[in-house]
Design an enzyme around this catalytic site. Structure first.
Site, PDB file in Angstrom:
ATOM      1  N   CYS A  81      54.801  61.412  25.529  1.00 51.65           N
ATOM      2  CA  CYS A  81      54.478  60.655  24.322  1.00 51.65           C
ATOM      3  C   CYS A  81      53.168  61.138  23.705  1.00 51.65           C
ATOM      4  O   CYS A  81      53.112  62.272  23.243  1.00 51.65           O
ATOM      5  CB  CYS A  81      54.494  59.155  24.598  1.00 51.65           C
ATOM      6  SG  CYS A  81      54.712  58.210  23.074  1.00 51.65           S
ATOM      7  N   HIS A 166      58.803  57.615  27.573  1.00 56.95           N
ATOM      8  CA  HIS A 166      57.986  57.210  28.727  1.00 56.95           C
ATOM      9  C   HIS A 166      58.822  57.169  30.006  1.00 56.95           C
ATOM     10  O   HIS A 166      59.253  56.091  30.424  1.00 56.95           O
ATOM     11  CB  HIS A 166      57.380  55.826  28.478  1.00 56.95           C
ATOM     12  CG  HIS A 166      56.262  55.829  27.497  1.00 56.95           C
ATOM     13  ND1 HIS A 166      54.935  55.916  27.857  1.00 56.95           N
ATOM     14  CD2 HIS A 166      56.283  55.784  26.144  1.00 56.95           C
ATOM     15  CE1 HIS A 166      54.179  55.913  26.783  1.00 56.95           C
ATOM     16  NE2 HIS A 166      54.970  55.826  25.726  1.00 56.95           N
ATOM     17  N   GLU A 168      57.887  57.300  32.923  1.00 50.19           N
ATOM     18  CA  GLU A 168      57.173  56.588  34.002  1.00 50.19           C
ATOM     19  C   GLU A 168      57.434  55.078  33.942  1.00 50.19           C
ATOM     20  O   GLU A 168      57.080  54.352  34.867  1.00 50.19           O
ATOM     21  CB  GLU A 168      55.667  56.889  33.935  1.00 50.19           C
ATOM     22  CG  GLU A 168      54.852  56.147  32.880  1.00 50.19           C
ATOM     23  CD  GLU A 168      55.061  56.623  31.440  1.00 50.19           C
ATOM     24  OE1 GLU A 168      55.948  57.466  31.188  1.00 50.19           O
ATOM     25  OE2 GLU A 168      54.330  56.124  30.562  1.00 50.19           O
TER      26      GLU A 168
HETATM   27  N1  GLN Z   1      51.801  56.716  18.611  1.00 49.57           N
HETATM   28  C1  GLN Z   1      50.931  57.174  19.658  1.00 49.57           C
HETATM   29  C2  GLN Z   1      50.090  58.349  19.183  1.00 49.57           C
HETATM   30  O1  GLN Z   1      50.412  58.922  18.196  1.00 49.57           O
HETATM   31  C3  GLN Z   1      51.725  57.586  20.881  1.00 49.57           C
HETATM   32  C4  GLN Z   1      52.352  56.368  21.466  1.00 49.57           C
HETATM   33  C5  GLN Z   1      52.581  56.469  22.928  1.00 49.57           C
HETATM   34  O2  GLN Z   1      52.039  57.299  23.627  1.00 49.57           O
HETATM   35  N2  GLN Z   1      53.374  55.555  23.400  1.00 49.57           N
HETATM   36  O3  GLN Z   1      49.136  58.673  19.800  1.00 49.57           O
END
Ligand code: GLN
Length: 197
Positions: A81, A166, A168
């Site tokens: 992410c 995610h 995890e």
């Molecule tokens: N939207 C977040 C970002 O751009 C990422 C979100 C996340 O890691 N769940 O940093």
């Protein structure tokens, strides 16, 4: 060979669930906050969270170059992410790809989806997406392992694995297991190349 020693960047975000999952798969784990914490690691996880905060922490902690050096010396990287964003060519430049932030739309803050992931067998992987990015552009060396709505959400280039969701936060450890298998084979390669030096 001793078990893998894996670091999880612990500046901000969801690092604890990664530590638990890696530990449950038999890795030795270490929280990474300063350059010294990277020493001796076989691989590093960059977790989700807020990519701007994590990037600022990497800069202010003097971690950018040491992370790149870990990669150059054969260490593997797994960005999830926000961690995927941090790996891209606009940030640490660990992968020949550009991530688009919050790409699935701010309205739809989070969702789950079943993903077919290359190399993980027939059973779908449940992807938990939280204000997730997608891969907007990638070079020819980047393998797309999974897509959602036609957008790449899991990619790999050499020893770098990145996903928009995610893994995890579920109890399915297959993507972490893939990362550990990549790390084991990268380590074997470094050792055998070392023999000939
Ligand atoms: N939207 C977040 C970002 O751009 C990422 C979100 C996340 O890691 N769940 O940093």
């Amino acid at each position: 060979m001793p078990e893998l020693l894996l670091g999880v960047l612990a500046i901000q975000g969801g690092f604890e669930a990664h530590l638990r999952m890696l530990r449950s798969l038999g890795a030795e784990v270490r929280e990474v906050r300063s350059p010294g914490d990277l020493e001796g690691l076989d691989g590093l996880v960059i977790p989700g969270g807020e990519s701007t905060t994590i990037s600022m922490g990497i800069e202010s902690g003097g971690l950018a170059e040491p992370i790149r050096a870990l990669r150059r010396s054969g260490g593997t990287i797994f960005g999830t992410c926000a961690g995927m964003i941090v790996c891209d060519d606009a940030h640490l430049g660990l992968i020949d790809a550009t991530a688009a932030r919050n790409a699935f739309g701010r309205q739809l803050q989070s969702f789950e989806a079943d993903l077919a992931v290359e190399g993980l067998g027939d059973e779908a992987l449940r992807g938990v997406f939280i204000r997730a990015p997608w891969i907007e552009r990638h070079g020819p060396g980047v393998e797309v392992l999974a897509s959602h709505e036609g957008r790449p959400v899991a990619v790999r280039e050499g020893g770098v694995l990145a996903c928009a969701f995610h893994p995890e936060l579920t109890d399915d450890p297959r993507l972490h297991a893939l990362f550990m298998a990549m790390t084991t084979s990268a380590r074997e390669r470094v050792v055998s190349e070392g023999d000939f030096r």
